[in-house]
Design a protein around this motif. Structure first.
Motif, short mmCIF file in Angstrom:
data_model
loop_
_atom_site.label_atom_id
_atom_site.label_comp_id
_atom_site.label_asym_id
_atom_site.label_seq_id
_atom_site.Cartn_x
_atom_site.Cartn_y
_atom_site.Cartn_z
N ASP A 113 46.29 37.70 26.78
CA ASP A 113 46.26 38.22 28.15
C ASP A 113 44.95 37.76 28.81
OD1 ASP A 113 46.11 39.67 30.49
OD2 ASP A 113 46.86 41.53 29.61
N VAL A 114 45.05 36.68 29.59
CA VAL A 114 43.83 36.10 30.19
C VAL A 114 43.18 37.09 31.15
CG1 VAL A 114 42.99 34.28 31.72
CG2 VAL A 114 44.63 33.71 29.91
N ASP A 115 43.95 37.83 31.93
CA ASP A 115 43.38 38.78 32.88
C ASP A 115 42.58 39.87 32.17
OD1 ASP A 115 44.33 37.49 35.10
OD2 ASP A 115 46.24 38.56 35.08
N TRP A 116 43.09 40.32 31.03
CA TRP A 116 42.38 41.35 30.24
C TRP A 116 41.06 40.77 29.72
CZ3 TRP A 116 40.69 41.70 25.15
CH2 TRP A 116 40.33 42.98 24.70
N ALA A 117 41.12 39.52 29.22
CA ALA A 117 39.93 38.89 28.65
C ALA A 117 38.83 38.71 29.69
CB ALA A 117 40.29 37.55 28.03
N LYS A 118 39.23 38.57 30.97
CA LYS A 118 38.23 38.35 32.03
C LYS A 118 37.45 39.61 32.37
CE LYS A 118 40.51 34.62 34.59
NZ LYS A 118 41.35 34.36 35.77
N GLU A 119 37.96 40.76 32.01
CA GLU A 119 37.28 42.01 32.36
C GLU A 119 36.00 42.17 31.55
OE1 GLU A 119 37.96 44.46 34.65
OE2 GLU A 119 39.32 42.93 35.40
N PRO A 120 34.89 42.56 32.20
CA PRO A 120 33.65 42.79 31.47
C PRO A 120 33.87 43.84 30.38
CG PRO A 120 33.26 42.93 33.83
CD PRO A 120 34.75 42.83 33.64
N THR A 121 33.22 43.63 29.27
CA THR A 121 33.23 44.52 28.09
C THR A 121 34.52 44.45 27.29
OG1 THR A 121 34.06 46.58 29.05
CG2 THR A 121 31.71 46.18 29.27
N ASN A 122 35.55 43.80 27.82
CA ASN A 122 36.73 43.62 26.98
C ASN A 122 36.48 42.46 26.03
OD1 ASN A 122 38.16 45.63 28.15
ND2 ASN A 122 39.57 44.32 29.28
N THR A 123 36.57 42.72 24.74
CA THR A 123 36.39 41.66 23.76
C THR A 123 37.22 41.96 22.53
OG1 THR A 123 34.79 40.44 22.42
CG2 THR A 123 34.28 42.75 22.82
N VAL A 129 32.41 36.65 32.20
CA VAL A 129 31.71 37.17 33.38
C VAL A 129 30.65 36.16 33.83
CG1 VAL A 129 30.20 39.01 34.24
CG2 VAL A 129 32.12 39.56 32.73
N PHE A 130 29.88 35.65 32.86
CA PHE A 130 28.86 34.64 33.20
C PHE A 130 29.50 33.37 33.76
CE2 PHE A 130 25.60 36.32 29.88
CZ PHE A 130 25.22 37.31 30.77
N ILE A 131 30.59 32.93 33.12
CA ILE A 131 31.25 31.71 33.60
C ILE A 131 31.70 31.89 35.04
CG2 ILE A 131 33.29 30.24 33.31
CD1 ILE A 131 33.08 30.70 30.28
N ASN A 132 32.33 33.02 35.33
CA ASN A 132 32.82 33.26 36.69
C ASN A 132 31.68 33.39 37.69
OD1 ASN A 132 35.73 33.28 36.68
ND2 ASN A 132 35.58 35.03 35.32
N GLU A 133 30.58 33.97 37.26
CA GLU A 133 29.44 34.17 38.16
C GLU A 133 28.73 32.85 38.45
OE1 GLU A 133 28.50 36.98 39.57
OE2 GLU A 133 26.57 36.32 40.41
N TYR A 134 28.64 31.99 37.46
CA TYR A 134 27.81 30.80 37.58
C TYR A 134 28.55 29.54 38.05
CZ TYR A 134 23.73 33.00 35.31
OH TYR A 134 22.64 33.77 35.02
N MET A 135 29.88 29.55 37.97
CA MET A 135 30.62 28.37 38.39
C MET A 135 31.40 28.69 39.67
SD MET A 135 29.62 26.24 36.08
CE MET A 135 30.65 24.80 35.72
N ASN A 136 31.69 27.65 40.48
CA ASN A 136 32.34 27.89 41.77
C ASN A 136 33.82 28.17 41.63
OD1 ASN A 136 29.98 25.72 42.34
ND2 ASN A 136 30.19 27.16 44.03
N ASP A 137 34.43 27.57 40.64
CA ASP A 137 35.87 27.78 40.45
C ASP A 137 36.17 27.71 38.95
OD1 ASP A 137 38.56 28.07 41.59
OD2 ASP A 137 38.90 26.11 40.66
#
Lengths: 112, 150
Positions: free
Chosen positions: B93-103, B115-123
């Protein structure tokens, strides 16, 4: 990554140099765990990070783990000398809400 | 001089943690080589994103077991496109994996990698098929567009 330690009373000073990631966080973790295991008086950790140019979430996780080790002994973990990219990662991960950051080793030791 | 159309760099390496530093350093060199005006902060952001994606492939994709990780870098429309691929177990579940603290990791991982990848990259696009692997495509658009000599 180089990890050097020095004991000062109840505090373990840890000099870190290099880049802290999944690979290099393991020797850091083991060094602190071994120091704690060999000296029951130790309860605080001061991480001297002036020489750390890179940290990712694995590095953050390793530091958080050592923070928990210190808290479990009734102590604290403080950080000193965060470089700009490292500080950004710390801020983004919320680490600075729980870890005190000091300008120098002396400030950290005086406040622990 | 502009980058040659269709030019790219592809690096393949075993899924061992000592390769993480090499991967992010290679991405940093690629970025500075193609965008001479890229900022230090932007290069640092690319390094973190690549480190996270490669670490995820090793830890989550292959569970620290044997496997191959591919890092592909190219330039598209003034942006650096970085793709990290593995042929590991994939993400249910990619959407679940994207949530902070879900691991799914039992040790000291905090679930902050994406979270870092989404914050630091444009897309960021994550494509994953359980049992077949994961492809993480990350795009960085340097704020200063003067290109390098590549």
């Amino acid at each position: 990554m180089s990890v050097r330690t020095k004991r000062l009373g109840q505090t373990l000073l840890v000099h870190l140099d290099g880049e802290l990631d999944l690979h290099s966080s393991e020797p850091f973790k083991q060094t602190v765990l071994q120091a704690f295991a060999s000296d029951r008086r130790l309860r605080n950790v001061v991480l001297l990070m002036n020489g750390v140019s890179f940290v990712d979430s694995s590095g953050v996780g390793a530091i958080l783990g050592r923070y928990r080790d210190a808290v479990a002994r009734g102590g604290r973990l403080a950080v000193v000398g965060l470089q700009v990219p490292v500080k950004r990662v710390f801020e983004l991960s919320g680490m600075l809400k729980i870890l005190p950051e000091y300008e120098s080793e002396g400030h950290a030791l005086a406040n622990l | 001089m502009m980058a040659s159309p269709g030019n790219y760099v592809k690096i393949e390496f075993p899924s061992v943690t000592e390769n993480i530093k090499f991967a992010r350093t290679a991405a940093a060199i690629y970025a500075t080589d193609h965008f001479e005006a890229i900022t230090v902060d932007e290069v640092d952001e690319i390094k973190v994103a690549v480190s996270e994606a490669v670490s995820n492939a090793i830890v989550h994709g292959y569970g620290h077991g044997n496997g191959l990780v591919r890092l592909t870098m190219s330039i598209e429309d003034g942006a650096i496109v970085i793709v990290v691929e593995d042929e590991g177990k994939g993400i249910d579940d990619v959407d679940w994996a994207k949530e902070p603290t879900n691991t799914t990791s039992p040790d000291e991982h905090m679930g902050l990698g994406l979270v870092f990848i989404n914050e630091y990259m444009n897309d960021v696009t994550i494509m994953s098929q359980p049992g077949h692997g994961t492809v993480v495509r990350m795009v960085k658009v340097p704020s200063r567009q003067r290109t390098g000599a590549a």
